[in-house]
Scaffold this motif. Structure first.
Motif, PDB file in Angstrom:
ATOM      1  N   PHE A 164      -1.178  23.076  50.971  1.00 24.89           N
ATOM      2  CA  PHE A 164       0.194  22.772  51.399  1.00 24.89           C
ATOM      3  C   PHE A 164       0.708  23.815  52.389  1.00 24.89           C
ATOM      4  CE2 PHE A 164       4.745  23.702  50.467  1.00 24.89           C
ATOM      5  CZ  PHE A 164       5.315  22.552  50.990  1.00 24.89           C
ATOM      6  N   GLY A 165       0.587  25.086  52.018  1.00 25.35           N
ATOM      7  CA  GLY A 165       1.093  26.141  52.889  1.00 25.35           C
ATOM      8  C   GLY A 165       0.382  26.189  54.223  1.00 25.35           C
ATOM      9  N   ALA A 166      -0.927  25.932  54.216  1.00 30.69           N
ATOM     10  CA  ALA A 166      -1.695  25.965  55.467  1.00 30.69           C
ATOM     11  C   ALA A 166      -1.211  24.891  56.433  1.00 30.69           C
ATOM     12  CB  ALA A 166      -3.181  25.787  55.166  1.00 30.69           C
ATOM     13  N   LEU A 167      -0.861  23.721  55.917  1.00 31.80           N
ATOM     14  CA  LEU A 167      -0.316  22.660  56.768  1.00 31.80           C
ATOM     15  C   LEU A 167       0.972  23.125  57.441  1.00 31.80           C
ATOM     16  CD1 LEU A 167      -0.652  19.361  54.684  1.00 31.80           C
ATOM     17  CD2 LEU A 167      -1.898  19.965  56.767  1.00 31.80           C
ATOM     18  N   CYS A 168       1.837  23.739  56.643  1.00 32.22           N
ATOM     19  CA  CYS A 168       3.117  24.202  57.176  1.00 32.22           C
ATOM     20  C   CYS A 168       2.897  25.291  58.221  1.00 32.22           C
ATOM     21  CB  CYS A 168       3.999  24.714  56.045  1.00 32.22           C
ATOM     22  SG  CYS A 168       4.349  23.488  54.762  1.00 32.22           S
ATOM     23  N   GLY A 184       4.567  30.612  34.673  1.00 31.25           N
ATOM     24  CA  GLY A 184       4.165  31.105  33.368  1.00 31.25           C
ATOM     25  C   GLY A 184       3.426  30.098  32.517  1.00 31.25           C
ATOM     26  N   GLY A 185       3.316  28.847  32.985  1.00 32.12           N
ATOM     27  CA  GLY A 185       2.642  27.827  32.193  1.00 32.12           C
ATOM     28  C   GLY A 185       1.554  27.093  32.947  1.00 32.12           C
ATOM     29  N   MET A 186       1.687  27.011  34.263  1.00 32.12           N
ATOM     30  CA  MET A 186       0.647  26.464  35.125  1.00 32.12           C
ATOM     31  C   MET A 186       0.397  27.497  36.223  1.00 32.12           C
ATOM     32  SD  MET A 186       1.733  22.413  35.490  1.00 32.12           S
ATOM     33  CE  MET A 186       0.230  21.984  36.378  1.00 32.12           C
ATOM     34  N   GLU A 187      -0.801  27.491  36.763  1.00 33.75           N
ATOM     35  CA  GLU A 187      -1.142  28.511  37.745  1.00 33.75           C
ATOM     36  C   GLU A 187      -0.236  28.437  38.972  1.00 33.75           C
ATOM     37  OE1 GLU A 187      -4.934  30.250  40.298  1.00 33.75           O
ATOM     38  OE2 GLU A 187      -4.824  28.090  39.859  1.00 33.75           O
ATOM     39  N   LEU A 188       0.271  29.602  39.382  1.00 30.79           N
ATOM     40  CA  LEU A 188       0.903  29.755  40.682  1.00 30.79           C
ATOM     41  C   LEU A 188      -0.010  30.627  41.527  1.00 30.79           C
ATOM     42  CD1 LEU A 188       4.682  30.348  39.858  1.00 30.79           C
ATOM     43  CD2 LEU A 188       3.524  28.215  40.439  1.00 30.79           C
ATOM     44  N   ALA A 189      -0.188  30.263  42.784  1.00 33.54           N
ATOM     45  CA  ALA A 189      -1.093  30.995  43.676  1.00 33.54           C
ATOM     46  C   ALA A 189      -0.438  31.086  45.049  1.00 33.54           C
ATOM     47  CB  ALA A 189      -2.444  30.293  43.755  1.00 33.54           C
ATOM     48  N   ALA A 190       0.691  31.802  45.107  1.00 32.52           N
ATOM     49  CA  ALA A 190       1.469  31.856  46.344  1.00 32.52           C
ATOM     50  C   ALA A 190       0.638  32.317  47.528  1.00 32.52           C
ATOM     51  CB  ALA A 190       2.681  32.767  46.151  1.00 32.52           C
ATOM     52  N   ASP A 191      -0.200  33.343  47.328  1.00 33.38           N
ATOM     53  CA  ASP A 191      -1.009  33.844  48.439  1.00 33.38           C
ATOM     54  C   ASP A 191      -2.115  32.868  48.810  1.00 33.38           C
ATOM     55  OD1 ASP A 191       0.601  36.051  48.466  1.00 33.38           O
ATOM     56  OD2 ASP A 191      -0.929  37.471  47.781  1.00 33.38           O
ATOM     57  N   ARG A 192      -2.822  32.357  47.817  1.00 36.54           N
ATOM     58  CA  ARG A 192      -3.928  31.432  48.109  1.00 36.54           C
ATOM     59  C   ARG A 192      -3.417  30.131  48.718  1.00 36.54           C
ATOM     60  NH1 ARG A 192      -5.869  30.350  43.257  1.00 36.54           N
ATOM     61  NH2 ARG A 192      -5.557  28.097  43.223  1.00 36.54           N
ATOM     62  N   TRP A 193      -2.241  29.687  48.263  1.00 41.33           N
ATOM     63  CA  TRP A 193      -1.650  28.472  48.819  1.00 41.33           C
ATOM     64  C   TRP A 193      -0.970  28.739  50.157  1.00 41.33           C
ATOM     65  CZ3 TRP A 193       1.284  27.083  43.666  1.00 41.33           C
ATOM     66  CH2 TRP A 193       0.361  26.590  42.736  1.00 41.33           C
ATOM     67  N   ASP A 194      -0.816  30.012  50.529  1.00 42.82           N
ATOM     68  CA  ASP A 194      -0.173  30.402  51.784  1.00 42.82           C
ATOM     69  C   ASP A 194       1.263  29.894  51.846  1.00 42.82           C
ATOM     70  OD1 ASP A 194      -0.115  31.747  54.180  1.00 42.82           O
ATOM     71  OD2 ASP A 194      -1.031  30.150  55.355  1.00 42.82           O
ATOM     72  N   VAL A 195       1.956  30.003  50.708  1.00 41.89           N
ATOM     73  CA  VAL A 195       3.340  29.546  50.605  1.00 41.89           C
ATOM     74  C   VAL A 195       4.273  30.733  50.853  1.00 41.89           C
ATOM     75  CG1 VAL A 195       5.074  28.637  49.023  1.00 41.89           C
ATOM     76  CG2 VAL A 195       2.792  27.641  49.058  1.00 41.89           C
ATOM     77  N   ASP A 196       5.379  30.490  51.542  1.00 41.53           N
ATOM     78  CA  ASP A 196       6.259  31.585  51.962  1.00 41.53           C
ATOM     79  C   ASP A 196       7.238  32.038  50.891  1.00 41.53           C
ATOM     80  OD1 ASP A 196       5.592  32.205  54.794  1.00 41.53           O
ATOM     81  OD2 ASP A 196       5.952  30.064  55.027  1.00 41.53           O
ATOM     82  N   VAL A 197       7.900  31.105  50.238  1.00 45.72           N
ATOM     83  CA  VAL A 197       8.902  31.465  49.227  1.00 45.72           C
ATOM     84  C   VAL A 197       8.680  30.590  47.999  1.00 45.72           C
ATOM     85  CG1 VAL A 197      11.361  31.647  48.673  1.00 45.72           C
ATOM     86  CG2 VAL A 197      10.579  32.126  51.001  1.00 45.72           C
ATOM     87  N   VAL A 198       8.651  31.232  46.835  1.00 46.43           N
ATOM     88  CA  VAL A 198       8.544  30.516  45.564  1.00 46.43           C
ATOM     89  C   VAL A 198       9.624  31.065  44.641  1.00 46.43           C
ATOM     90  CG1 VAL A 198       7.054  29.818  43.648  1.00 46.43           C
ATOM     91  CG2 VAL A 198       6.035  30.399  45.881  1.00 46.43           C
ATOM     92  N   THR A 199      10.334  30.183  43.955  1.00 51.62           N
ATOM     93  CA  THR A 199      11.336  30.610  42.984  1.00 51.62           C
ATOM     94  C   THR A 199      11.026  30.009  41.616  1.00 51.62           C
ATOM     95  OG1 THR A 199      12.847  28.752  43.422  1.00 51.62           O
ATOM     96  CG2 THR A 199      13.122  30.747  44.762  1.00 51.62           C
ATOM     97  N   GLY A 200      11.564  30.649  40.582  1.00 52.99           N
ATOM     98  CA  GLY A 200      11.328  30.170  39.226  1.00 52.99           C
ATOM     99  C   GLY A 200      12.526  30.425  38.337  1.00 52.99           C
ATOM    100  N   GLY A 201      12.300  30.273  37.047  1.00 50.96           N
ATOM    101  CA  GLY A 201      13.321  30.538  36.034  1.00 50.96           C
ATOM    102  C   GLY A 201      12.646  31.014  34.773  1.00 50.96           C
TER     103      GLY A 201
END
Length: 421
Positions: A164-168, A184-201
């Motif tokens: 997704f991030g690579a497309l963007c 905290g329950g499913m994998e997040l991979a902000a760097d591998r996905w090349d995503v710029d901003v991720v937020t959570g709760g």
């Protein structure tokens, strides 16, 4: 004239000890609650700023990133969403929203308030948007930002983000992901996905209370956030403040200021929510001590067990199995059954809360969660047993005694032996 006050106003808070097995919030981990009772500190006390640095370090592996700008936004998960969007998007910017449920619509609503030009790429509720469709939409709309939900609890679907991030990035757009329901329950991979901003709760898979929003910001996004502040400062100095400039519409949610607050500058932006910072710190410590791979497996087992149990009692599970969130499962309410009456029985007779649904699914689907401190086998089994009894009390004919063994087998990946054999 005397003012008569209800005696209940002077009583201690004594809420029911409910098992929260809906789409969130969930019961907080006892360690998190204990951490919240620690003494308060001044916001610039060296001990306090040391805890802030620890929080930044603790959340980097949880987000799957090395981003310097990994921190907290004080407020519920929606505060993190709004801070990200209001700081990245200027009036008139084109934003592409990947929409497959209620929370994609929430992104659209916030962007409308900002004055963005909104484009969408959509999937029916219960499905996800194929990467090819996102690629085509990016080529068609040339957005400045592409925004998506990772796991949308309204539909129980998880949007695949690998690529997704690579497309963007290839199109010159920034990317934003709301991971409130999955962090905290499913994998997040902000760097591998090349995503710029991720937020959570905190209130879902992290097993904490609502009120703090972890966020991570790439260097590319940080540069744009800070550059925008400098542009606005220049506009103000030039006297061009006629409302047409690219001004940020919020002071509290201005990420440039919040980032300065979390940096060595220690900008006096707001008073840190100390107890919530303690909670966020302890949520991360619990998650990392368990081990993220182990934790993700536990959530997957819980979701698999819940799904198997619901099907064993004759219910139809909502949505696409291939893209189901691990921590929230939807079940169709049987025809002729009052869904709210069943939820009321669960709450009043068993002290268990399960969720209703939004929009086109309202009154048609229940949502059952098993996440964070509640993603445990015995809590899934107790919930399924209570739902079976509540359905029976409502007049629904179902195979009694099948749900719990099916869930146990799904949890352990092997059939449960009948001890009577």
């Amino acid at each position: 004239m005397s003012l008569e006050l209800d005696p209940l106003l002077f009583g201690e808070i004594d809420p029911p000890q409910r098992l929260l097995m809906g789409p969130g919030p969930v019961n907080a981990h006892p360690r998190v609650l204990r951490a919240m009772s620690a003494d308060l500190l001044g916001q610039f006390d060296p001990e306090m700023t040391g805890y802030m640095e620890q929080v930044m370090a603790l959340y980097r592996p949880i987000f799957g990133t090395r981003n310097r700008w990994t921190m907290l936004v004080d407020g519920t998960a929606r505060a993190g969403i709004e801070a990200a969007l209001v700081s990245l998007v200027r009036p008139g910017d084109t934003v592409l929203v990947v929409n497959f449920g209620r929370f994609g619509l929430l992104l659209t609503e916030i962007l409308q308030r900002i004055g963005a030009r909104i484009e969408t790429v959509e999937a029916p509720w219960g499905e996800v948007v194929p990467l090819e469709a996102i690629s085509d939409a990016i080529a068609r709309t040339a957005p400045r930002l592409v925004a998506t939900i990772h796991g949308d609890t309204s539909t129980t679907m998880a949007q695949p983000l690998d690529g997704f991030g690579a497309l963007c990035r290839a199109a010159g757009a920034l990317s934003y992901v709301d991971a409130t329901a999955t962090i905290g329950g499913m994998e997040l991979a902000a760097d591998r996905w090349d995503v710029d901003v991720v937020t959570g709760g905190l209130q879902k898979c992290l097993g904490g209370p609502s009120g703090s929003a972890p966020i991570t910001i790439s260097e590319a996004a940080a540069e744009q956030i800070f550059a925008r502040r400098h542009t606005e400062a220049g506009i103000r100095m030039a006297g061009l403040v006629d409302g047409q400039g690219p001004r940020i519409g919020s002071n509290y949610f201005d990420l440039a200021m919040i980032m300065d607050y979390w940096s060595e500058k220690r900008l006096n932006h707001h008073t840190e929510a100390t107890s919530m910072l303690y909670a966020a710190r302890e949520c991360a410590r619990v998650a990392l001590a368990e081990g993220l791979a182990t934790r993700y497996d536990r959530h997957a087992r819980a979701g698999r067990a819940m799904t198997a149990g619901l099907r064993a009692m004759g219910l139809t599970v909502f949505g696409d199995d291939a893209h189901r969130m691990t921590n929230v499962t939807g079940a169709h309410i049987p025809e002729g059954i009052d869904g709210e009456a069943v939820r009321r029985t669960m709450r009043e007779a068993f002290e268990i809360e399960i969720g209703t649904a939004f929009g086109p699914l309202q009154g048609k689907v229940w949502r059952l969660g098993a996440m964070g401190y509640n993603a445990m086998r015995h809590k899934v089994l107790i919930t399924l047993g209570a739902l079976e009894a509540s359905l029976r009390m409502a007049g629904f004919a179902l195979p009694l005694g099948e749900a719990v063994p099916a869930a146990m087998a799904a949890w352990t990946d092997r059939p449960v032996q009948d001890e009577r054999a």
